[in-house]
Design an enzyme around this catalytic site. Structure first.
Site, PDB file in Angstrom:
ATOM      1  N   LEU A 207     144.198  14.431  27.798  1.00  0.00           N
ATOM      2  CA  LEU A 207     144.189  15.479  27.423  1.00  0.00           C
ATOM      3  C   LEU A 207     143.965  16.749  27.312  1.00  0.00           C
ATOM      4  CD1 LEU A 207     146.179  16.527  24.669  1.00  0.00           C
ATOM      5  CD2 LEU A 207     143.134  16.844  23.598  1.00  0.00           C
TER       6      LEU A 207
ATOM      7  N   GLY B 115     146.769  24.297  27.932  1.00  0.00           N
ATOM      8  CA  GLY B 115     146.540  25.537  28.312  1.00  0.00           C
ATOM      9  C   GLY B 115     147.487  25.547  29.594  1.00  0.00           C
ATOM     10  N   CYS B 116     149.015  23.916  29.987  1.00  0.00           N
ATOM     11  CA  CYS B 116     149.507  23.196  30.912  1.00  0.00           C
ATOM     12  C   CYS B 116     150.690  24.164  31.205  1.00  0.00           C
ATOM     13  CB  CYS B 116     149.619  21.944  30.321  1.00  0.00           C
ATOM     14  SG  CYS B 116     148.178  21.104  30.477  1.00  0.00           S
ATOM     15  N   SER B 117     150.835  25.694  30.369  1.00  0.00           N
ATOM     16  CA  SER B 117     152.694  26.179  30.379  1.00  0.00           C
ATOM     17  C   SER B 117     152.616  26.576  32.026  1.00  0.00           C
ATOM     18  CB  SER B 117     152.738  27.644  30.138  1.00  0.00           C
ATOM     19  OG  SER B 117     151.561  27.969  29.689  1.00  0.00           O
ATOM     20  N   SER B 118     151.188  26.741  32.819  1.00  0.00           N
ATOM     21  CA  SER B 118     151.292  27.702  33.738  1.00  0.00           C
ATOM     22  C   SER B 118     149.971  27.697  34.696  1.00  0.00           C
ATOM     23  CB  SER B 118     151.966  29.627  33.505  1.00  0.00           C
ATOM     24  OG  SER B 118     150.830  29.476  32.789  1.00  0.00           O
TER      25      SER B 118
ATOM     26  N   ILE C  23     145.917  26.892  36.170  1.00  0.00           N
ATOM     27  CA  ILE C  23     145.002  26.067  36.543  1.00  0.00           C
ATOM     28  C   ILE C  23     145.825  24.394  35.546  1.00  0.00           C
ATOM     29  CG2 ILE C  23     142.997  25.294  36.299  1.00  0.00           C
ATOM     30  CD1 ILE C  23     142.283  28.297  37.106  1.00  0.00           C
ATOM     31  N   GLY C  24     145.727  25.114  34.425  1.00  0.00           N
ATOM     32  CA  GLY C  24     146.282  24.247  33.177  1.00  0.00           C
ATOM     33  C   GLY C  24     147.613  23.405  33.926  1.00  0.00           C
TER      34      GLY C  24
ATOM     35  N   TYR D 221     135.970  39.716  28.217  1.00  0.00           N
ATOM     36  CA  TYR D 221     136.096  37.925  29.232  1.00  0.00           C
ATOM     37  C   TYR D 221     134.818  37.426  29.488  1.00  0.00           C
ATOM     38  CZ  TYR D 221     137.993  34.407  31.789  1.00  0.00           C
ATOM     39  OH  TYR D 221     138.272  33.358  32.788  1.00  0.00           O
TER      40      TYR D 221
END
Length: 316
Positions: free
Chosen positions: A7, A10-13, A15-16, A154
């Site tokens: 799983l 954050g896979c839309s762009s 590193i993910g 951050y």
């Protein structure tokens, strides 16, 4: 060998996306990847990167790390809730003088970068404990080890992640679980581009003139040079992450960028903590010409090595 369920958040762009595509494309088909993102309308880039694997070794699901309900619904949609590898990657950035940032903006960073991980583990960790099996991989940052100018909030969120995981790792050992922090330096992604653009648009009226000029003429001015000289690609970080996942005895911490390692080494060289702060201060404010010349030299070396590598590949 049965595929391991992975799983990833954050896979839309960035590193993910790169990690999801890399694992889904594994020639040995060792992974069933559940690539998640907060907004499914942003899945097109992932679909392009791994289109032939969708429905086979890759499934795309909705998951918002800021919502316990969203996390629970996603995990429940996975057969038997079986998550053998969790890659916590979703995050957000924030740069600039703290006088120009709202408390709400700061809280959003902490809510995503730190509490997002906490929410994931509250849902997934109990199942891993019962099975006494699992690998938790967190995409952290070198800024979880060492603070950087104008990255105060951050860095604070990543320091929180590192301290949390360092504490949790002791307990994880008791349950035979692996926990790994992946610590990239600068990575050239959409994430970084957006952070830079937000910084360029920031209203600096809340800061004194000297601080505002420092942010604009020192930090933002050198931002692109640092990334062009020291920056990795998301695909490079994905390769590092896959090696950690496949390791029989994965390390607790793994830095992906050897060019940046000397910077973080300063942190451990002086127990008083003065050395890294003094070094960065001198690099930025006293020896800026040498610093910029060094960045340009590194950039040239990397360009030449890449050119040689490309020529070699074409020749073969």
């Amino acid at each position: 060998m049965a595929m391991k369920n992975v799983l990833i958040t954050g896979c839309s762009s960035g590193i993910g996306l790169a990690i999801a595509a890399r694992l889904a494309k594994d020639d040995q088909k060792r992974f069933k990847v559940y690539a998640t993102m907060r907004n499914l309308a942003k899945q097109d880039d992932l679909l392009k990167a791994a289109e032939e694997h969708v429905g086979k070794t890759l499934e795309i699901k909705q998951l918002d790390v800021c919502s316990e309900e969203s996390i629970r619904n996603c995990v429940n949609s996975i057969p038997d809730r079986r998550v053998e590898i969790l890659v916590s990657n979703a995050g957000m950035g924030l740069i600039g003088p703290i006088e120009c940032q709202t408390i709400e903006e700061m809280q959003n960073v902490m809510d995503t970068n730190f509490f997002g991980l906490v929410r994931l583990l509250k849902e997934i960790l109990p199942d891993m404990k019962k099975k006494k099996s699992g690998h938790i991989v967190i995409i952290s940052s070198v800024m979880g080890i060492q603070g950087i100018l104008f990255n105060d909030v951050y860095a604070a969120s990543k320091f929180a992640v590192e301290g949390f995981c360092e504490s949790l790792a002791i307990q994880a050992l008791k349950f035979k679980l692996h926990l790994s922090l992946i610590e990239p330096g600068p990575v050239i992604t959409e994430f970084e581009r957006k952070v830079y653009e937000d910084g360029m648009k920031m209203d600096l009226s809340g800061a004194d003139k000297e601080t505002a000029e420092m942010f604009t003429n020192v930090y933002l001015k050198n931002y692109k040079s640092i990334f062009q000289s020291l920056g990795q690609t998301a695909e490079d970080v994905a390769e590092h992450t896959m090696k950690i996942i496949l390791s029989d005895n994965p390390p607790f911490r793994h830095q992906t960028n050897t060019l940046y390692t000397p910077m973080t080494t300063l942190k451990y060289a002086d127990p008083n903590g003065d050395l890294p702060i003094d070094t960065f201060y001198k690099m930025v404010f006293q020896h800026d010409k040498i610093f910029n010349a060094s960045l340009n030299f590194i950039k040239l070396l990397r360009w030449r090595s890449k050119k040689s590598f490309d020529l070699g590949k074409n020749h073969s």
